[in-house]
Scaffold this motif. Structure first.
Motif, PDB file in Angstrom:
ATOM      1  N   ALA A 182       0.835  -1.212   0.000  1.00  0.00           N
ATOM      2  CA  ALA A 182       0.000   0.000   0.000  1.00  0.00           C
ATOM      3  C   ALA A 182       0.864   1.255   0.000  1.00  0.00           C
ATOM      4  O   ALA A 182       0.558   2.236  -0.691  1.00  0.00           O
ATOM      5  CB  ALA A 182      -0.925  -0.014   1.218  1.00  0.00           C
ATOM      6  N   VAL A 183       1.957   1.239   0.753  1.00  0.00           N
ATOM      7  CA  VAL A 183       2.857   2.400   0.811  1.00  0.00           C
ATOM      8  C   VAL A 183       3.509   2.641  -0.547  1.00  0.00           C
ATOM      9  O   VAL A 183       3.593   3.786  -1.022  1.00  0.00           O
ATOM     10  CB  VAL A 183       3.913   2.205   1.911  1.00  0.00           C
ATOM     11  N   HIS A 184       3.959   1.581  -1.197  1.00  0.00           N
ATOM     12  CA  HIS A 184       4.607   1.744  -2.507  1.00  0.00           C
ATOM     13  C   HIS A 184       3.631   2.323  -3.529  1.00  0.00           C
ATOM     14  O   HIS A 184       4.003   3.171  -4.348  1.00  0.00           O
ATOM     15  CB  HIS A 184       5.141   0.403  -2.994  1.00  0.00           C
ATOM     16  N   HIS A 226      15.463  -1.508   0.378  1.00  0.00           N
ATOM     17  CA  HIS A 226      15.860  -1.912  -0.973  1.00  0.00           C
ATOM     18  C   HIS A 226      14.627  -2.237  -1.819  1.00  0.00           C
ATOM     19  O   HIS A 226      14.541  -1.827  -2.992  1.00  0.00           O
ATOM     20  CB  HIS A 226      16.785  -3.125  -0.903  1.00  0.00           C
ATOM     21  N   THR A 227      13.680  -2.957  -1.247  1.00  0.00           N
ATOM     22  CA  THR A 227      12.459  -3.297  -1.973  1.00  0.00           C
ATOM     23  C   THR A 227      11.689  -2.037  -2.332  1.00  0.00           C
ATOM     24  O   THR A 227      11.163  -1.902  -3.446  1.00  0.00           O
ATOM     25  CB  THR A 227      11.588  -4.240  -1.121  1.00  0.00           C
ATOM     26  N   MET A 228      11.617  -1.094  -1.403  1.00  0.00           N
ATOM     27  CA  MET A 228      10.945   0.180  -1.658  1.00  0.00           C
ATOM     28  C   MET A 228      11.628   0.923  -2.812  1.00  0.00           C
ATOM     29  O   MET A 228      10.963   1.470  -3.705  1.00  0.00           O
ATOM     30  CB  MET A 228      10.960   1.030  -0.395  1.00  0.00           C
ATOM     31  N   ASN A 229      12.948   0.937  -2.809  1.00  0.00           N
ATOM     32  CA  ASN A 229      13.711   1.589  -3.862  1.00  0.00           C
ATOM     33  C   ASN A 229      13.331   1.030  -5.230  1.00  0.00           C
ATOM     34  O   ASN A 229      13.012   1.773  -6.168  1.00  0.00           O
ATOM     35  CB  ASN A 229      15.204   1.411  -3.587  1.00  0.00           C
ATOM     36  N   THR A 232       9.689   1.860  -6.356  1.00  0.00           N
ATOM     37  CA  THR A 232       9.188   3.236  -6.453  1.00  0.00           C
ATOM     38  C   THR A 232      10.220   4.205  -7.016  1.00  0.00           C
ATOM     39  O   THR A 232      10.332   4.381  -8.220  1.00  0.00           O
ATOM     40  CB  THR A 232       8.702   3.723  -5.068  1.00  0.00           C
ATOM     41  N   TYR A 233      11.029   4.807  -6.145  1.00  0.00           N
ATOM     42  CA  TYR A 233      11.847   5.958  -6.533  1.00  0.00           C
ATOM     43  C   TYR A 233      13.143   5.608  -7.236  1.00  0.00           C
ATOM     44  O   TYR A 233      13.709   6.434  -7.949  1.00  0.00           O
ATOM     45  CB  TYR A 233      12.154   6.831  -5.308  1.00  0.00           C
ATOM     46  N   GLY A 234      13.655   4.381  -7.057  1.00  0.00           N
ATOM     47  CA  GLY A 234      14.960   4.026  -7.617  1.00  0.00           C
ATOM     48  C   GLY A 234      15.059   4.223  -9.116  1.00  0.00           C
ATOM     49  O   GLY A 234      15.958   4.931  -9.599  1.00  0.00           O
ATOM     50  N   PRO A 235      14.162   3.625  -9.895  1.00  0.00           N
ATOM     51  CA  PRO A 235      14.236   3.785 -11.351  1.00  0.00           C
ATOM     52  C   PRO A 235      13.997   5.210 -11.840  1.00  0.00           C
ATOM     53  O   PRO A 235      14.270   5.532 -12.995  1.00  0.00           O
ATOM     54  CB  PRO A 235      13.121   2.844 -11.849  1.00  0.00           C
ATOM     55  N   ARG A 236      13.498   6.080 -10.965  1.00  0.00           N
ATOM     56  CA  ARG A 236      13.173   7.454 -11.351  1.00  0.00           C
ATOM     57  C   ARG A 236      14.288   8.444 -10.981  1.00  0.00           C
ATOM     58  O   ARG A 236      14.125   9.644 -11.189  1.00  0.00           O
ATOM     59  CB  ARG A 236      11.869   7.891 -10.673  1.00  0.00           C
ATOM     60  N   ILE A 263      18.854   4.447  -0.486  1.00  0.00           N
ATOM     61  CA  ILE A 263      18.496   5.861  -0.528  1.00  0.00           C
ATOM     62  C   ILE A 263      19.697   6.709  -0.921  1.00  0.00           C
ATOM     63  O   ILE A 263      20.834   6.229  -0.930  1.00  0.00           O
ATOM     64  CB  ILE A 263      17.926   6.344   0.823  1.00  0.00           C
ATOM     65  N   SER A 264      19.438   7.981  -1.211  1.00  0.00           N
ATOM     66  CA  SER A 264      20.505   8.871  -1.669  1.00  0.00           C
ATOM     67  C   SER A 264      21.473   9.220  -0.552  1.00  0.00           C
ATOM     68  O   SER A 264      22.688   9.276  -0.760  1.00  0.00           O
ATOM     69  CB  SER A 264      19.913  10.172  -2.219  1.00  0.00           C
ATOM     70  N   MET A 265      20.938   9.503   0.643  1.00  0.00           N
ATOM     71  CA  MET A 265      21.769   9.987   1.750  1.00  0.00           C
ATOM     72  C   MET A 265      20.991   9.834   3.045  1.00  0.00           C
ATOM     73  O   MET A 265      19.774   9.614   3.035  1.00  0.00           O
ATOM     74  CB  MET A 265      22.158  11.450   1.520  1.00  0.00           C
TER      75      MET A 265
END
Length: 557
Positions: A182-184, A226-229, A232-236, A263-265
C-alpha cells in the motif's frame, strides 16, 4: 571516484508549511503562501524544496500523524494548489520533495479506524496488537518518545496497540506484506504527480522487532528499503534522504552506498547529540532536555569523521545545522546576540564548504533565533508540553523547565517566518497559529536583504560557489588544525586545485599557526564575513567568529 548524481549539486531548503507564509489570513501557512514566496527562494539559489507534511491530519503532532496520504490538509490548500506549486517551482528550476511518514499513521486514518472496529478487520494486521501482560497491564515496559507507555489499551477488543510516539500515532506493521504494498502504491502516485523524491521520517524504525524490543535498525530494515527503492523511486532517480538517529559512520553505507540501491543519503545526528547531557531517570529524551554547551573541538571531529566515512563513493553526506525539530542554528552553535550576523555567516561557510548536499531550514538564511515565551501556554509542540508536565512531576521547577525549552524546544524552529517588520512579521494578516518571535522587528527578510552585507547575500554567494566549482562538490576533504579548541579548518582539493575553508567558533580574537603547506601562500578570497584575505603568512589573527574560503594561487614569497 564518486559517481555523479544530480542531487550532489543540489541545495535543499526545508519549509515547515504551517509557519512559512499565510496567503489567506487564517493564521496558518499554506501552499499558496509558499507560491507567493518562490521568488525569494529562487533568488537565494536553492534547487530543491523539502515540504514538511502537508497531508490530511488531525495535527496531533503537527502533521506527522497522517489520516490520508493522498489528500492535502485543508488548512494548507488543495491538490490543485500543490500541482501549481510543483509547476511554479519547476519554472524556477526548483524541485519539490515530500515528507514520507510511514512508520506510523494517525489513529484517524481509515486503516486504523477499520482495524479498531473488529479483530476480524482486513486492516487489523496493518497495525501491531498484543494481548495484555499477565497482570492486565501493557505487554512491555517500553516508553514512548513522547512520554508514557508505547502501548495503548483498546477496551473494545481487550488488546493493546503499539505506538512509539503519540497514542494517536499507531505504528504500522511492516511485517504484513500488505503494508509496504500500500505504501509503494501511494509513493508512486506522488512520483507520477511530479514530486522529485522524499525525506523519509524515522526511516530506521521501519525494521523494528517489537517482541524482541529492537526498535531501530532491525534485521529486516535494509531489505525493506531496498524493496521500496526498486518498487518506487529508484528507477526514477529521485532524491531520498532518511532520518536515521541510530546511524553510525560504519552503518551509513548500508543505507546510501550507490550499489545498495536504498536511498541517496542519510541525516545523521551525531553532531546534534553532542549537545545532549545525561538523561534524567525515567524520563524520555532526558539528555535533550538536560543540554550542555557545544564543544567546538568535538564538533569538528565528528563532522570530519563523517566526511571521511562516506568519501570515495562509499555514500553521500547530508549537511545541516537545524530543522523543524531542532534549535535555531545561530542560537545553538553561534552567538544570537552581539555576533549574530557574523556567526550565522560562519556557520553557513563551514557547512557549505563540506562534501555533501546542504540543507537550509527556513529562516536560517536571515539568522532567525530561538524564542523565549514567558508562559508555557504560548507553546504548541506536543513533545514540549508533555516534557513540561512530566518533568514537573519529577521535581523540576517552572524556571528549570522553561530554560530547557528555551534551549531545545521544537517550537524554536516553528515560530512563523519573519518576512518584514510589519505586524506578525508579514507572515499573516490574521492571528498566527504560533506567536511570531518578538525580535521580528529587527530580524526579518526585508531588512536583511536590504543590507548589502546581510546573511541572505552570504548564502547566495555560497550556493553559487557550489554551482560554479566542482572542488566544493567532489574535492577531497582534509581536516586541518585538528587539535585547535575553537577553529574548524579544512582543505578541499580536486585536480590540483586547493581551497582552505576556516571558521572560528570563538567570541574572542584567536591566533592560529597555519599548516606548513598553507604558509606564505598567495590566495584568492572567494567569500568572507569580515574582510578579504590575500597572501597568508605563518599565522592568522582571527576576529570573533571569522570565516572565509580561500583558493591557493601560488607562492607569496
Amino acid at each position: 571516484m564518486t559517481e555523479q548524481r544530480w542531487w550532489h549539486r543540489a541545495v535543499v531548503y526545508q519549509i515547515y508549511p504551517s509557519s512559512f507564509m499565510d496567503a489567506n489570513g487564517d493564521g496558518m501557512g499554506d501552499l499558496p503562501g509558499i507560491i507567493e514566496r518562490l521568488d525569494h527562494l529562487a533568488d537565494l539559489g536553492i534547487t530543491v524544496i523539502w515540504l514538511s507534511p502537508i497531508f490530511a491530519s488531525p495535527m496531533d503532532d503537527n502533521g506527522y500523524d497522517i489520516s490520508d496520504y493522498q489528500a492535502i490538509a485543508p488548512q494548507f490548500g488543495t491538490l490543485d494548489d500543490l500541482d501549481r506549486l510543483i509547476a511554479e517551482a519547476d519554472r524556477r528550476g526548483i524541485k519539490i520533495i515530500l515528507d514520507l511518514v510511514v512508520n506510523h499513521s494517525s489513529d484517524e486514518h481509515p486503516w486504523f479506524v477499520d482495524a479498531k472496529s473488529s479483530k476480524d478487520s482486513d486492516y487489523r494486521d496493518f497495525y501491531i496488537w498484543r494481548e495484555p501482560a499477565a497482570d492486565g497491564g501493557p505487554p512491555s515496559e517500553l516508553t514512548s518518545y513522547f512520554s508514557g507507555s508505547m502501548w495503548e489499551f483498546d477496551e473494545a477488543s481487550g488488546e493493546y496497540y503499539f505506538h512509539q510516539f503519540s497514542k494517536k500515532q499507531p505504528d504500522l506493521n511492516w511485517d504484513n506484506p500488505a503494508v509496504p504494498e500500500a505504501v509503494h502504491t501511494m509513493m508512486n502516485w506522488w512520483l507520477d504527480r511530479g514530486v522529485a523524491g522524499f525525506r523519509m521520517d524515522v526511516l530506521d524504525l521501519l525494521g523494528k522487532d517489537v517482541d524482541n524490543q529492537q526498535l531501530t535498525a532491525g534485521p529486516k530494515l535494509h531489505d525493506r528499503i531496498h524493496t521500496m527503492n526498486r518498487a518506487t523511486y529508484g528507477p526514477r532517480d529521485a532524491l531520498t534522504v532518511g532520518e536515521t538517529w541510530s546511524v553510525t559512520p560504519e552503518t551509513a553505507p548500508l543505507y546510501c552506498a550507490p550499489e545498495r540501491d536504498e536511498i541517496s543519503m542519510v541525516f545523521q545526528f551525531e553532531h546534534i547529540s553532542l549537545t545532549f547531557g545525561e538523561p534524567e531517570d525515567g524520563a524520555p529524551n532526558g539528555g535533550k532536555w538536560n543540554a550542555k554547551p557545544v564543544d567546538p573541538l568535538k564538533l569538528k571531529q565528528v563532522l570530519a569523521k563523517w566526511q571521511h566515512a562516506l568519501a570515495g563513493g562509499r555514500g553521500w553526506n547530508s549537511l545541516f545545522w537545524n530543522n523543524h525539530d531542532l534549535p535555531r542554528a545561530v542560537s545553538e552553535f553561534g552567538d544570537d546576540s552581539e555576533h549574530r550576523i557574523r556567526s550565522a555567516k560562519m556557520l553557513a561557510t563551514i557547512l557549505h564548504g563540506q562534501q555533501g548536499t546542504p540543507y537550509i531550514y527556513q529562516g536560517e538564511e536571515i539568522g532567525m533565533t530561538n524564542v523565549r515565551f514567558d508562559a508555557i501556554e504560548d507553546y504548541r509542540d506536543i513533545e514540549t508540553l508533555n516534557f513540561y508536565n512530566e518533568y514537573g512531576d519529577l521535581g523540576w521547577t517552572h524556571a528549570q523547565r522553561m530554560a530547557a525549552i528555551y534551549r531545545n524546544g521544537r517550537d524554536n524552529a516553528r515560530t512563523p517566518m519573519q518576512w518584514s517588520a510589519t505586524d506578525n512579521g508579514g507572515f499573516s494578516t490574521g492571528t498566527p497559529w504560533l506567536t511570531v518571535n518578538p525580535n521580528y522587528r529587527d530580524i526579518n527578510v526585508a531588512a536583511d536583504r536590504a543590507d548589502p552585507d546581510g546573511i541572505f547575500q552570504h548564502y547566495q554567494k555560497l550556493i553559487q560557489l557550489r554551482k560554479d566549482h566542482d572542488v566544493l562538490v567532489y574535492g577531497r576533504f582534509t581536516l586541518l588544525l585538528e587539535d585547535h579548541p575553537t577553529v574548524f579548518a579544512y582543505e578541499r582539493e580536486l585536480n590540483g586545485e586547493r581551497w582552505l575553508v576556516l571558521g572560528s567558533f570563538s567570541a574572542e580574537r584567536t591566533q592560529v599557526h597555519l599548516p606548513a603547506h598553507w604558509q606564505n601562500t598567495l590566495c584568492q578570497c572567494l567569500i568572507h564575513n569580515t574582510s578579504a584575505r590575500g597572501a597568508l603568512g605563518q599565522t592568522l589573527d582571527l576576529a570573533p567568529y571569522e570565516a572565509f574560503m580561500l583558493r591557493a594561487e601560488g607562492n607569496a614569497e
